[in-house]
Design an enzyme around this catalytic site. Structure first.
Site, PDB file in Angstrom:
ATOM      1  N   GLU A 184       0.811  -1.222   0.000  1.00  0.00           N
ATOM      2  CA  GLU A 184       0.000   0.000   0.000  1.00  0.00           C
ATOM      3  C   GLU A 184       0.849   1.280   0.000  1.00  0.00           C
ATOM      4  OE1 GLU A 184      -2.991  -0.240   3.081  1.00  0.00           O
ATOM      5  OE2 GLU A 184      -4.248  -1.494   1.814  1.00  0.00           O
ATOM      6  N   GLU A 228      -6.423  -8.154  -0.656  1.00  0.00           N
ATOM      7  CA  GLU A 228      -6.879  -8.159   0.742  1.00  0.00           C
ATOM      8  C   GLU A 228      -8.360  -7.832   0.794  1.00  0.00           C
ATOM      9  OE1 GLU A 228      -4.860  -5.526   3.437  1.00  0.00           O
ATOM     10  OE2 GLU A 228      -2.892  -5.966   2.601  1.00  0.00           O
TER      11      GLU A 228
HETATM   12  C1  GLA Z   1      -4.180  -2.671   4.804  1.00  0.00           C
HETATM   13  C2  GLA Z   1      -2.811  -3.256   4.984  1.00  0.00           C
HETATM   14  C3  GLA Z   1      -2.776  -4.417   5.922  1.00  0.00           C
HETATM   15  C4  GLA Z   1      -3.665  -4.202   7.097  1.00  0.00           C
HETATM   16  C5  GLA Z   1      -5.057  -3.913   6.627  1.00  0.00           C
HETATM   17  C6  GLA Z   1      -6.037  -3.745   7.758  1.00  0.00           C
HETATM   18  O1  GLA Z   1      -4.849  -3.116   3.710  1.00  0.00           O
HETATM   19  O2  GLA Z   1      -2.206  -3.598   3.770  1.00  0.00           O
HETATM   20  O3  GLA Z   1      -1.443  -4.586   6.329  1.00  0.00           O
HETATM   21  O4  GLA Z   1      -3.192  -3.135   7.847  1.00  0.00           O
HETATM   22  O5  GLA Z   1      -5.052  -2.729   5.881  1.00  0.00           O
HETATM   23  O6  GLA Z   1      -7.326  -3.479   7.286  1.00  0.00           O
END
Ligand code: GLA
Ligand code: ZN
Length: 683
Positions: A159, A317
């Protein structure tokens, strides 16, 4: 930015079914927990683990000490159990020793404060020490694991986001500007610096736009839009430079394994279209707010699919149950996870992964939802739903992999227009780019049209309808390409605040809407911005819609009025127009005000209807549909019931329901359960 060979479009990892699993950090727990984990993974149909995302301090406890013992164990165990690994380069959270030794790695924020060590996503993208150490780690990992039997894909960093305003970034910005503009004259011209006596006579006079320089109140309030736009572009490129540097390091040892990084959908700070050529495949993290309509995540899915020219992407995710970072973190209700997962697949996801496989024991994500909770049970509701979904995806096999969306409607999405619109002083701070884009996207999707959400540089020749909501900047040859859509009989729809400025946010020295004026057949001289509570009626056929926020005053120059304002001194003047364009019945539609939802629905359905693009289930409000065509030609038709009651639909074509195996003839009634899903293979 380093030179880099862009990856092949849509080069996805090769799998036999939809990869299923997620972020797994066993280095955070005692070793014996791994035995339980793998037993539970098998039970849940989990075949893919994203590992190493935050393990830099474990793998490199000091600058000259690397220790891969733990990661070796994780990958070997995965391979032994027949699972595949998406291997992260671990560079999103720097270890404390690194920040202490090289303090320049810490970011300087918008207020000019140099940060000290803490949190994650905390590195200055221009820092030489960060670049050297992150690429060294990526190279070591590639050298060690390139041929590991478990390796399926590379996951660089995590991210990417945020920005930095330190001295190193300042220097890098000046270099970037030289490359972009060439001369100071060109720079002064692009930024309109004669305004407020800003003519620059030396590159070193240029400062990053922050609260200490051009901004007040915050990142959206700038004296010079051109400077702020260039800083956004520069930060996009600076962060991208970190990505490509790591990718290059990986490629020294591993020429083949597909590389990605997890993006965040419609994330304002980074122009992902600049990133797209450098990703082998797109992947993203889907965390919609629970009160968001289903078209919000759908829009983000389609935006992510648009990055690689329509190739499938990975859902890297999603939470199986709840997030932790919001003030209030509600649960996904029974069935909602399954529906959201099928929605992702319907829009082009070729992998379904969670954050996270097991709940962390401490720190800020200990209450974040996980497939396996702290007690390690297999009889929780969440585990049971995850396992059912795992079994369902197991039965699905390979049929959706590589399938493409045959959309004939395109929506132009432009990060630079987003930035320009929201950093503009005037006409209204109440107009938010994603809201207007979503309104038009939602109307098209709810009418049953598949929509490609594409950059303004995309090839538009295969589309019948092109939607251009609040496309503030019109750049390059876009106006000509939009005219070409109408010349071959297509329809282009633009809205208020479209085609106002060029790439530097300089107003066109012409009637509004600038280069789109001929296609739209109108001229706009004035616009009236009003507070939220001031609305007025706009009659659209049988419907009286409400309009608000901004009322552009339109003069017809060849177009006809489709609807007129009902109030104020411009009552009776056009609010929606249509212009016939070209020899083949093409049209340019202009919506001069922010219509309410029924108003946007009405206009968009009329446009879609011209091209027979209103879908067969458009009157079932809670039912979303989507189409994907598999590489073998099979046409997959997804029906997703977002409603909390069951719905009967008469199927529009003979089909087989992939999930139940049932055969259906045209006209047969298909009952969709509350939050239910059907995947039809049309015969
Ligand atoms: C992001 C991050 C993860 C985690 C999630 C929690 O997507 O990439 O490491 O922190 O959020 O929702
Ligand atoms: Zn910096």
């Amino acid at each position: 930015m380093t030179e880099h060979e862009p990856g092949n479009d849509g080069r996805l990892p090769c799998t036999a079914k939809v990869p299923y699993g997620g972020d797994y950090n066993p280095e955070q727990w005692p070793r014996d927990v791994q035995d339980d984990d793998h037993r539970l993974f098998t039970q849940a149909g989990v075949d893919t683990l994203t590992v190493g995302v935050f393990s830099w301090s474990v793998m490199q406890p000091a600058e000259d000490v690397y220790d891969f013992t733990v990661l070796d164990g994780i990958l070997d165990r995965a391979a032994a159990e027949g699972r595949q690994v998406c291997l992260a380069t671990a560079t999103a959270a720097v270890p404390p020793w690194l920040a202490k030794k090289y303090p320049e790695v810490n970011r300087t924020d918008f207020e000019g404060r140099r940060h000290r060590y803490g949190q994650r996503h905390n590195f200055c993208p221009s820092s030489h020490a960060y670049r050297r150490l992150s690429t060294a780690l990526a190279a070591r990992l590639a050298e060690r694991y390139a041929h590991h039997p478990a390796l399926l894909a590379w996951h660089i960093n995590n991210e990417y986001g945020g920005s930095c305003y330190c001295n190193v970034c300042t220097q890098a910005f000046r270099g970037w500007l030289r490359e972009r503009h060439g001369t100071l004259d060109a720079l002064n011209d692009a930024w309109c610096t004669t305004f407020w006596s800003h003519r620059f006579t030396d590159w070193d006079e240029v400062e990053p736009p922050s609260v200490l320089t051009e901004h007040w109140r915050g990142p959206d309030h700038t004296a010079f839009q051109g400077i702020t736009l260039d800083y956004q572009r520069f930060m996009t490129d600076a962060l991208l430079g970190c990505f490509t540097a790591e990718k290059d390091a990986i490629r020294l040892y591993d020429p083949d394994t597909p590389v990605t990084t997890n993006l965040m959908g419609a994330y304002r700070p980074i122009d992902y279209h600049r990133w797209a050529p450098h990703l082998d495949f797109a992947s993203w993290d889907n965390y919609p707010p629970l009160d968001a309509p289903p078209t919000r995540p759908a829009l983000a899915h389609d935006l992510m699919r648009g990055l690689k020219d329509g190739a499938p992407f990975w859902l890297m995710e999603q939470t199986p149950s709840t997030t932790a970072c919001r003030d209030v973190n509600p649960l996904r209700r029974p069935g909602e996870l399954r529906l959201a997962t099928w929605q992702a697949i319907a829009h082009g996801a070729d992998a379904v992964l969670y954050f996270q496989m097991r709940a962390s024991r401490g720190a800020c994500e200990k209450y974040h939802g996980a497939v396996i909770g702290h007690a390690g049970r297999d009889d929780t509701r969440v585990f049971t739903e995850v396992a059912h979904l795992g079994a369902e995806l197991g039965r699905l096999g390979a049929i959706t992999l590589g399938a493409r969306t045959p959309a004939r409607t395109a929506l132009l999405f432009d990060w630079e227009s987003w930035w320009a619109l929201e950093i503009s002083d005037g006409p209204s701070r109440l107009i938010r780019y994603p809201d207007v884009v979503h309104a038009y996207y939602r109307a098209a999707r709810e009418a049953g049209a598949d929509v490609d959400v594409v950059p303004v540089t995309a090839d538009l020749t295969s589309y019948d309808v092109v939607l251009a909501p609040v496309l503030h900047l019109v750049k390059g040859d876009l106006a000509t390409r939009l005219e070409a859509v109408a010349r071959r009989g297509g329809t282009v729809l633009a809205t208020f605040l479209t085609a106002r400025c060029d790439q530097h946010d300089r107003a066109f020295l012409a009637d509004v809407p600038g280069p789109l004026a001929p296609l739209m057949g109108i001229r706009v001289d004035e616009w009236d911005a009003r507070p939220k509570d001031v609305v007025q009626p706009v009659r659209l056929g049988e419907l009286t819609a409400q309009a608000g926020l901004l009322f552009e005053i339109v003069r017809l120059r060849g177009a006809e009025a489709v609807a007129v304002y009902g109030a104020d001194f411009y009552a009776g003047t056009p609010a929606v127009t249509r212009n016939r364009f070209g020899p083949d019945g093409g049209e340019g539609w202009y919506v001069a005000t922010a219509l309410d939802r029924p108003g946007v629905d009405h206009v968009v359905r009329r446009v879609l209807a011209r091209h027979a693009l209103v879908g067969p289930y458009a009157d079932h409000r809670a039912v979303e549909t989507a189409t994907r065509v598999a590489p073998d030609g099979a046409c997959l038709f997804f029906l997703l019931n977002h409603g909390s009651t069951s719905t009967d639909v008469a199927v529009h074509a003979a089909a087989r329901d992939l999930l139940t195996g049932k055969r259906l003839d045209q006209g047969d009634v298909l009952t969709l359960d509350p939050l239910g899903v059907a995947v039809l293979v049309l015969q």
